[in-house]
Design an enzyme around this catalytic site. Sequence first.
Site, PDB file in Angstrom:
ATOM      1  N   HIS A  12       8.462  -4.120  -3.258  1.00  0.00           N
ATOM      2  CA  HIS A  12       8.712  -2.701  -3.010  1.00  0.00           C
ATOM      3  C   HIS A  12      10.125  -2.303  -3.476  1.00  0.00           C
ATOM      4  CE1 HIS A  12       8.919   0.618   0.348  1.00  0.00           C
ATOM      5  NE2 HIS A  12       8.939   1.140  -0.854  1.00  0.00           N
TER       6      HIS A  12
ATOM      7  N   GLU B 186      10.163  -2.093  -7.135  1.00  0.00           N
ATOM      8  CA  GLU B 186       9.523  -0.850  -7.607  1.00  0.00           C
ATOM      9  C   GLU B 186      10.556   0.287  -7.631  1.00  0.00           C
ATOM     10  OE1 GLU B 186       8.073   2.797  -5.650  1.00  0.00           O
ATOM     11  OE2 GLU B 186       6.819   1.228  -4.772  1.00  0.00           O
ATOM     12  N   HIS B 187      11.345   0.395  -6.566  1.00  0.00           N
ATOM     13  CA  HIS B 187      12.383   1.428  -6.538  1.00  0.00           C
ATOM     14  C   HIS B 187      13.454   1.161  -7.600  1.00  0.00           C
ATOM     15  CE1 HIS B 187      11.986   3.539  -2.440  1.00  0.00           C
ATOM     16  NE2 HIS B 187      10.896   2.818  -2.566  1.00  0.00           N
TER      17      HIS B 187
ATOM     18  N   GLU C 169      18.975   0.409  -2.946  1.00  0.00           N
ATOM     19  CA  GLU C 169      17.550   0.588  -2.679  1.00  0.00           C
ATOM     20  C   GLU C 169      17.050  -0.373  -1.604  1.00  0.00           C
ATOM     21  OE1 GLU C 169      15.837   3.089  -3.903  1.00  0.00           O
ATOM     22  OE2 GLU C 169      17.612   3.710  -5.033  1.00  0.00           O
TER      23      GLU C 169
ATOM     24  N   GLU D  84      12.980   3.536   4.815  1.00  0.00           N
ATOM     25  CA  GLU D  84      11.590   3.919   4.603  1.00  0.00           C
ATOM     26  C   GLU D  84      10.695   3.042   5.478  1.00  0.00           C
ATOM     27  OE1 GLU D  84      10.333   3.534   0.498  1.00  0.00           O
ATOM     28  OE2 GLU D  84       8.231   3.722   1.055  1.00  0.00           O
TER      29      GLU D  84
ATOM     30  N   ARG E  53     -27.501  15.947   3.405  1.00  0.00           N
ATOM     31  CA  ARG E  53     -28.640  15.782   2.516  1.00  0.00           C
ATOM     32  C   ARG E  53     -28.688  16.861   1.436  1.00  0.00           C
ATOM     33  NH1 ARG E  53     -33.265  16.480   6.080  1.00  0.00           N
ATOM     34  NH2 ARG E  53     -33.073  18.622   5.360  1.00  0.00           N
TER      35      ARG E  53
HETATM   36 ZN   LIG Z   1       9.256   3.188  -1.227  1.00  0.00          ZN
END
Ligand SMILES: [Zn+2]
Length: 979
Positions: free
Chosen positions: A66, A69-70, A142, A168, A605
């Site tokens: 994670h 990713e940042h 981060e 976060e 239906r």
């Molecule tokens: Zn994040």
Amino acid sequence: MPAHQAAHADFATLRQERIEELDSTLTLFEHRATGARVLSVRNADDNKVFGITFPTPPEDSTGLPHIMEHSVLAGSERYPVKEPFVELVKSSLNTFLNAMTYPDRTCYPVASQNLKDLDNLVDVYMDAVLHPLLPRRILEQEGWHYEVSSGGSGSASVLSLKGVVFNEMKGVYSNPDALLGKYSRCYLLPETPYAHDSGGDPRSIPELTYEQFRSFHSRFYHPSNALVYLSGDDEEGARLDLVARWFSGYGKGPRAPAIPLQPRWDGPRVVRERYAAGEDTSAAKSMLSVNWLLADHMESERSLGLTILSHILLGTPASPLRKALIDSGLGEGLTASGLDDEIREASFSVGLKGIDASSASALEDLIHETLGNLARQGIDPDTVAAGINSVEFVLRENNTGSYPRGLVLLLRCLPNWLYTGDPFVPLAFETPLRSIRRRLERGERYFEELIRRDLVENRHALVVLLEPDKELGAKLEGEERERLQATRSGLTAEELREVSSRAQELELFQKTPDPPEALARIPSLGLEDMERGIRRIPLDLVPQGPATIVVHEIPTNGVVYVDVGFNLHGLPGELLPYLPLYSRCLTEMGTSRTDFVGLQQRIGRDTGGVSASIMISPVVGRQDAAAWLFLRGKCLAGKVDKLTEILSEILASVRLDDRERFLQMARESKARFESSVVPAGHSLVAARLASKVDEAGWVRERIGGTDYLFWVRALLGRVSAEWESVRGALEAIHAMVVTRQGAVCNVTVSTADRAAVLERFGGFLAALQDRPAVRTSWNPEWRRHDEGLTAPAQVNFAGKGGNLYDCGYRLHGSIFAILNYLRTTWIWERVRVQGGAYGGMVQFDPISGSFGYLSYRDPNVLKTLETYDGSAGYLAEAKISPEELRKSVIGAIGDMDPCLLPDAQGYTSLRRYLAGVTDQERQRLRDELLATTDADFRALAGALRLMAERGIVVALGSPERIREANAALGERMRVTAVL
Ligand SMILES: [Zn+2]
């Protein structure tokens, strides 16, 4: 050029398939030099998508995937600026721009309708993932770092922890629903990488070292480990050229290890965990889920079968498993969501929140018993038919909401592509659907067998009980403090100076603007690439006696969308809070002719869904708001008669007298709201702020804000003690609201079906009751004072706002560019980058002038409020280069022109019509936006200066944080405990 010739020397074509139901041709390539896999989807969709995904299975819970990713999005070789990602947010026409960390992979998708724009986005993303800079300070920013502050007069200095992902994840770990999901996955798959949290456990994040961080990138972010996806109406040859350019020079590199299968258990297991609960013990209840591990990557029929089964068991309030759980009264609402087929081995989960821990085993028994009975005695064939039709409608309509369709395809095919190398299987649904239908026609007990084999007789089952703990929040904070103290006392004076100077260096780096020449390298469009004209949505008004049909004639692929609307502004103000539950009653309580299970079966239906919703909006030139109830439905054009029959029956004879059912819905509504308080604290703060500004905000707070939560809690007692008065209120609403006087019928339809559909809806309106329509004034009582809201959150949400027009501002289209600029510079840098919050926002309603700053998962309150107040000075003094100005305008144009699917086009156009927003006015704002100058920035700065003085503060946080903030604000806030 015919498809089979569209090859490229650098790529081997592995497989090509035409999937008719998606109107798409898919080709799977392999990049010869690296082994990178590339899926190219060609179709007529102008909303083009690119995505690059790397398998990144975690080895611990430091959140490394994670944080990576940042971090890759925070500066790369070609784009050495602090936040290339933010530069793109600021200045592109993207229809999607984000990155997602999954439990075992990291995905970087972008989308745009403009090919040049898409190329720019891909360019920045490719450089980010392949050539990120990743200096130590990015891990610190981060991920995590220490800050040193003096511990007060004379005492030793203290350490604290900061970091974007750190905060976060503290937000995620404050959310019991998220925790239950995390524990279920970790404990169900304990001998696999899924036992770890790829997002990061706040307790483990500070163990991550810079060496691990660097080596993770070289291990996993290599073309050989990549899956590249491209879709849309652009040229395949150009796509392959682009990928080949980026991957040239690379040879074979490492691939992520395959994810092992979890060895199967011979019997069920039980785990108990706790979550941090608030002071209000009535809101603090337990949650329980039962989870089964299903098969490894499944063949297509079983996979579709389980999707349909999940819908049959849980998809609607009338679904047998969901209904049994709710009817039991053991809990307040459903938790865990049925089938999860996003990771290597699929699982199925079901459970309840808002239970007493003492009824855990009763609940467990009920789940097993209900499933056992369904497997043995069979599922109601009408429920099965409704379930199959609903899933089929979803697949054919392919309504992906605000997500690009190509992105949803990518997310759907990724798991299979990752684990078996085959991305095609999950996309083609025609064959497996036909096969399942045939089995049912032959009388096979198909779904019953799935229940028996995959659930009832499945030994790999896990029960998770999550219990509230009022002390846990303080305990976690205490442990963090102790760890910090221990670290602090282990540091020599020299080391402490080093830590402190590193933090200062980071701060200095964050505050130093990027060199203009580096910023200028980020590719972006020119103003000449912008369309001058607004996008228009066709709208004709067809009067129908005292009602109006509003028609949007657009290609809908054979689907008809209708929204039948009634004006709510005739209701007395005290009835407003009933509206959310009243509107649910319309489809979830049954009618005098059909019980609610039967009604839901018919909806499933014969239609693509029927639901009720409420629309509240300010109106141009008026003080009072537009308030409408909509009964919304969709169906294939050939089934319009069935749809209007259902709508007519509901409106003529809905039942509002089922006390037990109403009580269930009220409990569910309360539970759902309470579990959204911490994860969506900013929405709560936004609603509270807006309720102090205009009538629309005032109404929204009463039907969906904190006021509503308090009201619904009190209502639960009233349903038992004074049901007749509650029922009377529901009946009164129905009687006052449903009339053809002033009704609107919003129809979105293809040209070919228009005439027949309008005739049918003309008849439908003529048959409605005819009562005089009235209009009431609501005279809101304005609570224009600062407020603090408390809940057991490890993070805060700080808001400040008011009416911008009262601060002397006059609406000008430039405001959209200026707010885009403010959000992505001052607010982003101060609130997120330096403050450590997950996000900061600025909201503005051009109709009423309602304006608000908001922060999201924020460690601060006061510092953030100071940032808000500093906005005026920042805008007044900012030296805005022509490039910055151009980028801000382009980003704002992108927000103005979202990519809308047909149903959303029809509804958006209706909303504008009811709010008095004309195309001329929209064109004027766009012209003004395109002509934005520096002088416009100064004009807004003047109004924001007054906003700093007059704006109202609303903050949500833990009782302790709110107490501290209030003391510093001179006790101006009135404090209310929400949870
Ligand atoms: Zn994040």
